[in-house]
Design a protein around this motif. Structure first.
Motif, short mmCIF file in Angstrom:
data_model
loop_
_atom_site.label_atom_id
_atom_site.label_comp_id
_atom_site.label_asym_id
_atom_site.label_seq_id
_atom_site.Cartn_x
_atom_site.Cartn_y
_atom_site.Cartn_z
N PHE A 1 0.91 -1.31 -0.02
CA PHE A 1 0.10 -0.12 -0.02
C PHE A 1 0.92 1.15 -0.01
O PHE A 1 1.84 1.37 0.69
N GLU A 2 0.44 2.31 -0.98
CA GLU A 2 1.41 3.33 -1.07
C GLU A 2 0.36 4.62 -0.61
O GLU A 2 -0.38 4.84 -1.27
N PRO A 3 0.69 5.16 0.51
CA PRO A 3 -0.25 6.31 1.14
C PRO A 3 0.13 7.63 0.39
O PRO A 3 0.99 7.91 0.04
N LEU B 1 -6.93 7.86 0.11
CA LEU B 1 -6.05 7.07 1.04
C LEU B 1 -4.74 6.81 0.34
O LEU B 1 -3.72 6.90 1.13
N GLY B 2 -4.94 6.30 -0.87
CA GLY B 2 -3.46 5.96 -1.60
C GLY B 2 -4.02 4.80 -2.46
O GLY B 2 -5.15 4.64 -2.87
N PHE C 1 -8.02 -4.84 6.04
CA PHE C 1 -8.38 -4.45 7.42
C PHE C 1 -7.72 -3.30 8.12
O PHE C 1 -8.36 -2.25 8.69
N ARG C 2 -6.25 -3.38 7.80
CA ARG C 2 -5.62 -2.06 8.31
C ARG C 2 -5.92 -0.85 7.64
O ARG C 2 -6.06 0.22 8.08
N LEU C 3 -6.14 -1.04 6.39
CA LEU C 3 -6.58 0.11 5.62
C LEU C 3 -7.83 0.83 6.01
O LEU C 3 -8.19 1.98 6.04
N ALA C 4 -8.82 -0.27 6.46
CA ALA C 4 -9.98 0.06 6.93
C ALA C 4 -9.71 0.96 8.26
O ALA C 4 -10.31 2.22 8.44
N GLY C 5 -8.93 0.42 9.34
CA GLY C 5 -8.56 1.26 10.32
C GLY C 5 -8.16 2.66 9.94
O GLY C 5 -8.37 3.63 10.70
N ARG C 6 -7.19 2.75 8.96
CA ARG C 6 -6.55 4.15 8.69
C ARG C 6 -7.93 4.98 8.24
O ARG C 6 -7.95 6.13 8.57
#
Length: 278
Positions: free
Chosen positions: A7-9, A63-64, A103-108
Motif C-alpha cells: 500500500f502506498e499512502p 487514502l492511496g 483491514f489495516r487500511l479500513a482502520g486508517r
C-alpha cells in the motif's frame, strides 16, 4: 502477515481516470460492506465514483493505492441506510473476513474520518476550519492553528517470570477474558517509563529488562499500541480494584477461559511467549 502489493499512502489523488476505486464508507464506527461479495469485488464496495453506490456522503478522503487500486474513505450521514445488498457492521467484527492489509487500511480510513469529524472547528478561537492545501490537516483561516490526525500512543506489556506470564482482568472485559497490562503514555514520559508506571499502578509489580517487541495501529478510535516484554523484578500482585479486578501468573499449562482476540497485539505477544514456553 500481509501479502500482495504494498500500500502506498497519499493525501491527494493523481489526476486522470482512476478506474474503479475501493471505498471505506463509515456511518459512525460501522463500515459499509456486502455480506455476499459481488462479481469478484470482495466485501467492500468498488465504483468509479461513490455516487454510483448510492448513499449520501461527505467529500471522500483519498487514502492511496495498493497495486492499481485507489482507495478512499467516505463519511456517511448519521441517518444513512445501506443500499440493497449491503449492510453496516463494526470494524472489529469484520476481522478475518477482510485480508490483513485491507483491514489495516479500513482502520486508517476510520481514524482519518474520526479526526475530520472532530476537528471541524478551531480549538483555539472557534472558527470553522478547512482542509489544508498540501497536507492531511485542517487549518483555521482566522488564527492559523493547524490540526493533523492525532494518534494516542499506548504501551502494552507481557510481564514474564520464568515460564509464567501475568494476565489480568479489566473490569470492562467480557466474562472470563484476561489480557496483559496496557495503558496510555503520559506527556513527558518515555515509553519505558510508561511501561513501568502502568505495571506499578495496576498490579503493584516492579519490572526490569523492558524490551520493545512490535507495534500495532489500533483504530478504536485512534491509538498506536507499542508492545513490550518485561521481566518481573519484585513485588506481589496487588490489583488496583479500579481498572483491574483480578490478576495472576499463568503458563501454557494453565490459561484462563478467554484470551484476547487474534486481531490484537496483546494476543500476538501472548502467543509468541507461549510458543517459546510450551
Amino acid at each position: 502477515m500481509a501479502h500482495g502489493p504494498r500500500f502506498e499512502p497519499e493525501v491527494f489523488p493523481p489526476g486522470g481516470d482512476l478506474g474503479r476505486c475501493l471505498f471505506f464508507a463509515f456511518r459512525g464506527d460501522r463500515l459499509l460492506f456486502r455480506p455476499e461479495p459481488a462479481d469478484g469485488d470482495g466485501l467492500l464496495p468498488r465504483a468509479a465514483s461513490f455516487d454510483e453506490i448510492g448513499p449520501a456522503a461527505g467529500d471522500p478522503h483519498y487514502l492511496g493505492r495498493r497495486g492499481g487500486l485507489h482507495s478512499f474513505a467516505v463519511d456517511l450521514g448519521d441517518d444513512t441506510e445501506p443500499p440493497a445488498g449491503m449492510d453496516l457492521q463494526g470494524l472489529r467484527s469484520l476481522y478475518g473476513a477482510l485480508d490483513e492489509e485491507t483491514f489495516r487500511l479500513a482502520g486508517r480510513a476510520f481514524q482519518i474520518l474520526d479526526w475530520d469529524r472532530t476537528h471541524r472547528f478551531c480549538g483555539r478561537c472557534g472558527a470553522a476550519t478547512r482542509p489544508h492545501e498540501r497536507d492531511r490537516a485542517r487549518q483555521c483561516p482566522d488564527c492559523g492553528l493547524l490540526c493533523f490526525p492525532r494518534v494516542a500512543p499506548a504501551v502494552i506489556t507481557l510481564i514474564h517470570r520464568g515460564d509464567e506470564f501475568l494476565l489480568a482482568r479489566n473490569a470492562r472485559f467480557p466474562r472470563g477474558r484476561y489480557s496483559i497490562i496496557a495503558g496510555f503514555v503520559e506527556p513527558g514520559e518515555t515509553l519505558e517509563e510508561a511501561v513501568a508506571r502502568e505495571i506499578r499502578e495496576e498490579v503493584g509489580l516492579e519490572v526490569t529488562e523492558i524490551a520493545y517487541q512490535s507495534s500495532q495501529p489500533w483504530p478504536f478510535p485512534h491509538s498506536l499500541m507499542v508492545g513490550f516484554r518485561a521481566r518481573w523484578a519484585g513485588g506481589e500482585i496487588a490489583v488496583d480494584d479500579d481498572e483491574i479486578v483480578d490478576a495472576g501468573w499463568y503458563s501454557a499449562r494453565r490459561l484462563p477461559p478467554s484470551l484476547p482476540d487474534p486481531i490484537s497485539i496483546s494476543r500476538r505477544l501472548i502467543d509468541a511467549f507461549l510458543a517459546e514456553h510450551p
